[in-house]
Design a protein around this motif. Sequence first.
Motif, PDB file in Angstrom:
ATOM      1  N   ALA A   1      15.857 -30.179 100.198  1.00  0.00           N
ATOM      2  CA  ALA A   1      16.225 -29.060  99.319  1.00  0.00           C
ATOM      3  C   ALA A   1      17.415 -29.429  98.445  1.00  0.00           C
ATOM      4  O   ALA A   1      17.452 -29.093  97.252  1.00  0.00           O
ATOM      5  CB  ALA A   1      16.540 -27.824 100.147  1.00  0.00           C
ATOM      6  N   LEU A   2      18.388 -30.130  99.009  1.00  0.00           N
ATOM      7  CA  LEU A   2      19.544 -30.576  98.225  1.00  0.00           C
ATOM      8  C   LEU A   2      19.116 -31.517  97.108  1.00  0.00           C
ATOM      9  O   LEU A   2      19.608 -31.421  95.977  1.00  0.00           O
ATOM     10  CB  LEU A   2      20.566 -31.275  99.117  1.00  0.00           C
ATOM     11  CG  LEU A   2      21.515 -30.408  99.930  1.00  0.00           C
ATOM     12  CD1 LEU A   2      22.431 -31.283 100.768  1.00  0.00           C
ATOM     13  CD2 LEU A   2      22.336 -29.483  99.037  1.00  0.00           C
ATOM     14  N   LYS A   3      18.223 -32.436  97.421  1.00  0.00           N
ATOM     15  CA  LYS A   3      17.749 -33.392  96.414  1.00  0.00           C
ATOM     16  C   LYS A   3      17.086 -32.654  95.260  1.00  0.00           C
ATOM     17  O   LYS A   3      17.348 -32.935  94.078  1.00  0.00           O
ATOM     18  CB  LYS A   3      16.773 -34.381  97.038  1.00  0.00           C
ATOM     19  CG  LYS A   3      16.294 -35.483  96.106  1.00  0.00           C
ATOM     20  CD  LYS A   3      15.441 -36.485  96.882  1.00  0.00           C
ATOM     21  CE  LYS A   3      15.052 -37.677  95.998  1.00  0.00           C
ATOM     22  NZ  LYS A   3      14.145 -37.298  94.909  1.00  0.00           N
ATOM     23  N   ALA A   4      16.242 -31.676  95.583  1.00  0.00           N
ATOM     24  CA  ALA A   4      15.564 -30.902  94.534  1.00  0.00           C
ATOM     25  C   ALA A   4      16.576 -30.122  93.697  1.00  0.00           C
ATOM     26  O   ALA A   4      16.477 -30.062  92.461  1.00  0.00           O
ATOM     27  CB  ALA A   4      14.548 -29.955  95.162  1.00  0.00           C
ATOM     28  N   CYS A   5      17.581 -29.532  94.352  1.00  0.00           N
ATOM     29  CA  CYS A   5      18.594 -28.747  93.636  1.00  0.00           C
ATOM     30  C   CYS A   5      19.428 -29.625  92.708  1.00  0.00           C
ATOM     31  O   CYS A   5      19.646 -29.278  91.537  1.00  0.00           O
ATOM     32  CB  CYS A   5      19.515 -28.038  94.623  1.00  0.00           C
ATOM     33  SG  CYS A   5      18.785 -26.641  95.481  1.00  0.00           S
ATOM     34  N   THR A   6      19.913 -30.749  93.203  1.00  0.00           N
ATOM     35  CA  THR A   6      20.787 -31.592  92.384  1.00  0.00           C
ATOM     36  C   THR A   6      20.022 -32.220  91.222  1.00  0.00           C
ATOM     37  O   THR A   6      20.578 -32.390  90.135  1.00  0.00           O
ATOM     38  CB  THR A   6      21.470 -32.676  93.232  1.00  0.00           C
ATOM     39  OG1 THR A   6      20.491 -33.416  93.963  1.00  0.00           O
ATOM     40  CG2 THR A   6      22.463 -32.056  94.202  1.00  0.00           C
ATOM     41  N   GLU A   7      18.761 -32.550  91.431  1.00  0.00           N
ATOM     42  CA  GLU A   7      17.953 -33.073  90.329  1.00  0.00           C
ATOM     43  C   GLU A   7      17.770 -32.019  89.247  1.00  0.00           C
ATOM     44  O   GLU A   7      17.805 -32.319  88.047  1.00  0.00           O
ATOM     45  CB  GLU A   7      16.596 -33.552  90.844  1.00  0.00           C
ATOM     46  CG  GLU A   7      16.678 -34.849  91.640  1.00  0.00           C
ATOM     47  CD  GLU A   7      15.330 -35.277  92.196  1.00  0.00           C
ATOM     48  OE1 GLU A   7      14.362 -34.475  92.113  1.00  0.00           O
ATOM     49  OE2 GLU A   7      15.243 -36.398  92.739  1.00  0.00           O
TER      50      GLU A   7
ATOM     51  N   ALA B   1      25.221 -33.757  96.032  1.00  0.00           N
ATOM     52  CA  ALA B   1      24.676 -33.429  97.344  1.00  0.00           C
ATOM     53  C   ALA B   1      25.555 -33.959  98.470  1.00  0.00           C
ATOM     54  O   ALA B   1      26.052 -35.083  98.420  1.00  0.00           O
ATOM     55  CB  ALA B   1      23.270 -34.007  97.484  1.00  0.00           C
ATOM     56  N   GLN B   2      25.738 -33.140  99.488  1.00  0.00           N
ATOM     57  CA  GLN B   2      26.422 -33.537 100.720  1.00  0.00           C
ATOM     58  C   GLN B   2      25.612 -33.001 101.896  1.00  0.00           C
ATOM     59  O   GLN B   2      25.601 -31.800 102.158  1.00  0.00           O
ATOM     60  CB  GLN B   2      27.851 -32.984 100.771  1.00  0.00           C
ATOM     61  CG  GLN B   2      28.552 -33.148 102.114  1.00  0.00           C
ATOM     62  CD  GLN B   2      28.741 -34.588 102.523  1.00  0.00           C
ATOM     63  OE1 GLN B   2      28.954 -35.468 101.676  1.00  0.00           O
ATOM     64  NE2 GLN B   2      28.664 -34.864 103.810  1.00  0.00           N
ATOM     65  N   VAL B   3      24.902 -33.909 102.562  1.00  0.00           N
ATOM     66  CA  VAL B   3      24.083 -33.502 103.702  1.00  0.00           C
ATOM     67  C   VAL B   3      24.977 -33.408 104.938  1.00  0.00           C
ATOM     68  O   VAL B   3      25.522 -34.415 105.403  1.00  0.00           O
ATOM     69  CB  VAL B   3      22.936 -34.489 103.948  1.00  0.00           C
ATOM     70  CG1 VAL B   3      22.095 -34.036 105.137  1.00  0.00           C
ATOM     71  CG2 VAL B   3      22.065 -34.633 102.704  1.00  0.00           C
ATOM     72  N   THR B   4      25.151 -32.197 105.438  1.00  0.00           N
ATOM     73  CA  THR B   4      25.974 -31.952 106.620  1.00  0.00           C
ATOM     74  C   THR B   4      25.292 -30.904 107.486  1.00  0.00           C
ATOM     75  O   THR B   4      24.847 -29.873 106.980  1.00  0.00           O
ATOM     76  CB  THR B   4      27.377 -31.432 106.224  1.00  0.00           C
ATOM     77  OG1 THR B   4      28.076 -32.450 105.508  1.00  0.00           O
ATOM     78  CG2 THR B   4      28.195 -31.055 107.459  1.00  0.00           C
ATOM     79  N   ASN B   5      25.222 -31.185 108.768  1.00  0.00           N
ATOM     80  CA  ASN B   5      24.744 -30.196 109.734  1.00  0.00           C
ATOM     81  C   ASN B   5      25.971 -29.571 110.390  1.00  0.00           C
ATOM     82  O   ASN B   5      26.611 -30.186 111.246  1.00  0.00           O
ATOM     83  CB  ASN B   5      23.852 -30.857 110.781  1.00  0.00           C
ATOM     84  CG  ASN B   5      23.319 -29.861 111.798  1.00  0.00           C
ATOM     85  OD1 ASN B   5      23.672 -28.671 111.781  1.00  0.00           O
ATOM     86  ND2 ASN B   5      22.470 -30.314 112.698  1.00  0.00           N
TER      87      ASN B   5
ATOM     88  N   LYS C   1      32.733 -32.451 111.420  1.00  0.00           N
ATOM     89  CA  LYS C   1      34.040 -33.093 111.324  1.00  0.00           C
ATOM     90  C   LYS C   1      34.110 -34.054 110.141  1.00  0.00           C
ATOM     91  O   LYS C   1      35.149 -34.217 109.509  1.00  0.00           O
ATOM     92  CB  LYS C   1      34.340 -33.849 112.620  1.00  0.00           C
ATOM     93  CG  LYS C   1      35.741 -34.426 112.711  1.00  0.00           C
ATOM     94  CD  LYS C   1      35.912 -35.279 113.967  1.00  0.00           C
ATOM     95  CE  LYS C   1      35.676 -34.474 115.228  1.00  0.00           C
ATOM     96  NZ  LYS C   1      35.918 -35.309 116.449  1.00  0.00           N
ATOM     97  N   ALA C   2      32.992 -34.688 109.839  1.00  0.00           N
ATOM     98  CA  ALA C   2      32.964 -35.690 108.767  1.00  0.00           C
ATOM     99  C   ALA C   2      32.824 -35.084 107.380  1.00  0.00           C
ATOM    100  O   ALA C   2      32.975 -35.794 106.380  1.00  0.00           O
ATOM    101  CB  ALA C   2      31.815 -36.668 109.009  1.00  0.00           C
ATOM    102  N   MET C   3      32.572 -33.779 107.281  1.00  0.00           N
ATOM    103  CA  MET C   3      32.230 -33.185 105.987  1.00  0.00           C
ATOM    104  C   MET C   3      33.309 -33.392 104.931  1.00  0.00           C
ATOM    105  O   MET C   3      33.042 -33.940 103.853  1.00  0.00           O
ATOM    106  CB  MET C   3      31.941 -31.690 106.140  1.00  0.00           C
ATOM    107  CG  MET C   3      31.428 -31.036 104.857  1.00  0.00           C
ATOM    108  SD  MET C   3      31.340 -29.226 104.952  1.00  0.00           S
ATOM    109  CE  MET C   3      33.026 -28.779 104.503  1.00  0.00           C
TER     110      MET C   3
END
Length: 242
Positions: free
Chosen positions: A43-49, A57-61, A69-71
């Motif tokens: 979904a992030l890939k589609a949005c940023t494109e 895009a920043q993929v974080t769970n 913690k890494a975000m």
Amino acid sequence: MAETLNGKIAVVTGAASGIGLAATEALLSKGASVVMVDRDEAALKACTERLGAKAIAQVTNLLDPESCKAMVPDILGKVDHIDILYCNAGTYIGGDLDDTDPDTIDRMLNLNINAVMKNVHAVIPHMKQRGTGDIWVTCSVAGHAAIPWEPVYSGSKWAMTCFVQTMRRQLREHGIRVGQVSPGPVVSALLADWPADRLQKAKASGSIIEPTEVSDALIYALTRGRNVTIRDMIILPTAFDI
């Protein structure tokens, strides 16, 4: 006098849909760059494109402790600073307490409360060093009233109201504004477990609002002069009875 957001860098969690996506689009329209945080990589890939180079895009769970913690460090590896942190990601539980289960309760409290606190904790040193910043949280009208059909959700949002208002007091001397937007029911995936007849009745009666009406409020707050803090905006459908 209203401030410009041109050139600002914002971080929005839960950015791939609903209020987060509406906020991202609104911030971009005002000239900001937006780091879109979400666990849904596709979904992030589609949005940023679709949205262009200023959407990052920043993929974080946020439910995974190490990913959460890494975000902020990951984001600061992609952009040189953060002007705005909008903690929007959240989930919903409705119904009687004994109709849910402990794992579902844990998931909601971890996302609605713990992840927000950890994200804010992580960004504070960066904003303090810069002497400026804006931190905003998606709360809810349920954070201002004891909603009998959603005790877990309402409890989580009361916690956020307290957290936001204590952090506002802690951080104001560092040039950091802290506030929350508290909408009533919004057309989004969070209402997926509402009974279909109740959701349809809310739509028919005008008792539900669109994500863009929440993002409009956010933009208003962020564009006030630095001498003004909007500490909370309660955004209700006019026909909402509460």
